[in-house]
Scaffold this motif. Structure first.
Motif, short mmCIF file in Angstrom:
data_model
loop_
_atom_site.label_atom_id
_atom_site.label_comp_id
_atom_site.label_asym_id
_atom_site.label_seq_id
_atom_site.Cartn_x
_atom_site.Cartn_y
_atom_site.Cartn_z
N GLN A 25 -5.52 -10.37 -5.34
CA GLN A 25 -4.78 -10.85 -4.08
C GLN A 25 -3.42 -10.66 -4.19
OE1 GLN A 25 -5.97 -11.96 -1.61
NE2 GLN A 25 -4.39 -12.93 -0.03
N PRO A 26 -2.59 -10.73 -5.24
CA PRO A 26 -1.20 -10.50 -5.21
C PRO A 26 -0.92 -8.91 -4.80
CG PRO A 26 -1.55 -11.73 -7.00
CD PRO A 26 -2.77 -11.50 -6.46
N TYR A 27 -1.88 -8.26 -5.47
CA TYR A 27 -1.73 -6.78 -5.28
C TYR A 27 -2.01 -6.24 -3.80
CZ TYR A 27 -1.70 -1.72 -6.14
OH TYR A 27 -1.47 -0.33 -6.27
N ILE A 28 -3.05 -6.80 -3.19
CA ILE A 28 -3.56 -6.59 -1.64
C ILE A 28 -2.19 -6.92 -0.93
CG2 ILE A 28 -4.98 -7.15 0.12
CD1 ILE A 28 -6.29 -5.38 -1.98
N GLN A 29 -1.65 -8.08 -1.13
CA GLN A 29 -0.58 -8.44 -0.24
C GLN A 29 0.55 -7.65 -0.45
OE1 GLN A 29 -0.13 -12.62 -1.79
NE2 GLN A 29 -1.41 -13.26 -0.05
N ALA A 30 0.63 -7.07 -1.77
CA ALA A 30 1.86 -6.25 -1.76
C ALA A 30 1.63 -4.75 -0.95
CB ALA A 30 2.04 -5.90 -3.36
N VAL A 31 0.47 -4.32 -1.36
CA VAL A 31 0.16 -3.00 -0.51
C VAL A 31 0.36 -3.39 1.00
CG1 VAL A 31 -1.54 -1.58 0.02
CG2 VAL A 31 -1.31 -2.13 -2.23
N GLY A 46 1.23 7.48 0.78
CA GLY A 46 0.65 6.92 -0.35
C GLY A 46 1.21 5.63 -0.50
N LEU A 47 0.17 4.61 -0.56
CA LEU A 47 0.40 3.01 -0.80
C LEU A 47 -0.06 2.62 -2.23
CD1 LEU A 47 -0.79 1.94 2.64
CD2 LEU A 47 1.58 2.32 2.10
N GLY A 48 0.74 1.77 -2.70
CA GLY A 48 0.16 1.31 -3.98
C GLY A 48 1.03 1.88 -5.20
N LEU A 49 1.07 1.48 -6.49
CA LEU A 49 1.86 1.97 -7.61
C LEU A 49 1.59 3.34 -8.07
CD1 LEU A 49 0.61 1.95 -10.65
CD2 LEU A 49 0.51 -0.50 -10.20
N GLU A 108 -2.56 14.74 15.53
CA GLU A 108 -3.42 15.03 14.52
C GLU A 108 -3.94 13.62 13.82
OE1 GLU A 108 -2.47 18.19 12.02
OE2 GLU A 108 -0.86 17.10 10.74
N GLY A 109 -2.71 12.78 13.75
CA GLY A 109 -2.60 11.50 13.04
C GLY A 109 -2.27 11.58 11.49
N ILE A 110 -2.17 10.52 11.00
CA ILE A 110 -1.67 10.63 9.42
C ILE A 110 -2.85 10.31 8.48
CG2 ILE A 110 0.44 9.96 10.23
CD1 ILE A 110 -0.23 7.25 8.84
N SER A 111 -2.57 10.64 7.21
CA SER A 111 -3.75 10.17 6.28
C SER A 111 -2.93 9.12 5.42
CB SER A 111 -3.86 11.46 5.04
OG SER A 111 -4.45 12.35 5.83
N LEU A 112 -3.60 8.20 4.58
CA LEU A 112 -3.20 7.33 3.80
C LEU A 112 -4.07 7.18 2.49
CD1 LEU A 112 -3.09 3.85 5.84
CD2 LEU A 112 -1.15 5.48 5.26
N TYR A 113 -3.45 7.41 1.53
CA TYR A 113 -4.05 7.31 0.15
C TYR A 113 -3.47 6.01 -0.39
CZ TYR A 113 -4.73 7.44 -4.90
OH TYR A 113 -5.28 6.92 -6.14
#
Length: 457
Positions: free
Chosen positions: A85-91, A327-330, A53-58
């Motif tokens: 830009q720093p946040y995109i790189q962190a994620v 879940g990705l991101g703070l 079924e795959g996975i989900s990303l939030y």
């Protein structure tokens, strides 16, 4: 005989969870949780479900240019777009750390960009983010990519770029069109802005457009709600969220202190806003699916509800169920079905953990066998307004006590009890959170000493 709505409100308007998870976050047992336990749970869920079924990303994109005082999300208010830009790189680094733990390339069935304000980010940075995610994954043949767009800053370029990357669903936060209400919640956006972005999305080819409306906002009255719904139906979104405003200033602090408590509609008035708003939505061809959600018959959410495949997780309701959600991101929360894990809540802590090459989770919960069973009951109620204890694996020692409480709810017209299952009635749908609370064993065993939940009405 149905009881008057006013008496039901008086009886059942109590603090209660919204059940985006079970156990709810205040009842997570963090002592038994570790990053290693989460990683083992992640790998187990991936092995069980990725190929089928795959996975989900939030992905949480937390920046906002101004503070909306009704909002309960984790966000960073700033006008400094150099933070993108720093946040995109962190994620992307966080995603890389997850991919290193997985034995195969993940197959992505679902992506949702939430916030904050995802459209705070430039088109180029959103492209960099999604292209970086997909470079290490396979896209499932049937997938659903969606994002939350702010009507004031979503451009046609945003919509086109994300469409080209596979996004087909967009949700716009409307809340209310009355200027006095908008000023109170610090969210000024005229109807023309919502109309413009809705028509752009439809013209580009988005197959599901959603509007979020909120009832119970400060200074809001019945005329405001009905006028907002009337204007909304002129744009004919495919689905709608019609949420109750959660007034929890003791938790959210200054963000919800931009008005007085007396300015917020209470009890019977708030229930009237919902009931009359619901009538108007139903009259315009929308169908109630789950708690606070409505959709046209042509929308995938309605079809999932009819087929019994609607699912609910930390992103809300979804027609695209997967066992594993990362879940990705703070502040993002991940869910393997067997455990939950939440990321660091501040930008500084989130960055610090990633600099140490660590997946930035700081708390979570490993579900017990009892948790898993109760979770299924609550998901059944939230997604299909029914649940059953016919099978032995859905029974538990406290069931007689729960049934006694459900009998009282049956007398109040909220549900119909059968020998081995229950069905929520039409009158009971607005009280589904209360019905779920009857099954919430952790809440029964430890009633909070302080108020931590919003009112159910």
């Amino acid at each position: 005989m149905l009881k008057p709505a006013s008496s039901l409100v008086q009886k059942y308007n109590v603090p209660g969870p919204r059940y985006t998870s079970y156990p709810t976050v205040p009842y997570w047992e963090e002592a038994s949780f570790s990053r290693e336990a989460w990683q083992q749970s992640l790998q187990r869920a991936f092995a069980e479900s990725n190929a089928s079924e795959g996975i989900s990303l939030y992905i949480h994109l937390p920046f906002c240019e101004s503070l909306c005082t009704f909002c309960g999300c984790h966000k960073r208010v700033t006008k400094r777009h150099e933070m993108e830009q720093p946040y995109i790189q962190a994620v992307l680094k966080e995603w890389d750390l997850y991919c290193q733990l997985l034995p195969d390339r993940p197959m992505i069935k679902e992506i949702h960009l939430g916030g904050g304000t995802p459209t705070f980010f430039s088109v180029a940075h959103l492209q960099q983010l999604i292209q970086g995610i997909l470079a290490k994954a396979i896209v499932a043949p049937e997938h659903e990519f969606s994002f939350e767009g702010h009507p004031n800053n979503t451009t046609r370029e945003h919509l086109q770029a994300l469409y080209d990357l596979g996004f087909r669903r967009v949700s716009y936060g409307v809340q209310d069109y009355n200027e006095k209400v908008q000023k109170a919640i610090h969210r000024i956006q005229p109807y023309e802005h919502v109309q413009r972005v809705t028509e752009w999305a439809r013209d580009i080819g988005y197959t599901s457009i959603s509007h979020d409306l909120v009832f119970g906002l400060p200074f809001q009255n019945l005329e405001d709600v009905l006028n907002t719904i009337q204007q909304t139906t002129q744009l004919n979104p495919d689905r709608l969220a019609f949420y109750s405003y959660a007034h929890v200033p003791w938790i959210k602090g200054n963000g919800q202190r931009g008005f007085k408590d007396d300015d917020v509609p209470k009890d019977e008035l708030k229930r009237t806003l919902y009931e009359e708003g619901k009538k108007k939505l139903l009259a315009h061809g929308y169908h109630e699916i789950g708690m606070d959600h409505f959709a046209l018959k042509s929308d995938a959410m309605y079809q999932a509800f009819q087929q019994g495949s609607l699912h609910r997780n930390f992103m809300g309701y979804t027609a695209s169920k997967t066992q594993l959600m990362i879940g990705l991101g703070l502040s993002s929360i991940s869910d393997s079905w067997y455990s939950f894990a939440q990321n660091e809540k501040t930008l500084e802590d989130y960055y610090a953990r990633l600099e140490q090459n660590e997946i930035p989770v700081f708390r979570g919960h490993v579900l017990t066998a009892e948790d898993l069973m109760i979770r299924r009951h609550i998901l059944n109620l939230m997604c299909s307004f029914q649940t059953s204890w016919a099978e032995p694996e859905m029974q538990f020692p406290e069931l007689p006590e729960v049934l006694k409480q459900l009998e009282e709810m049956q007398e109040d017209g909220l549900l119909t009890l059968f020998e081995d299952h229950l069905q929520v009635t039409e009158q009971g749908k607005p009280f589904v959170r209360n019905i779920c609370m009857a099954f919430d064993l952790r809440l029964k065993r430890k009633v909070p000493s302080t108020r931590i939940f919003s009112m159910t009405i």
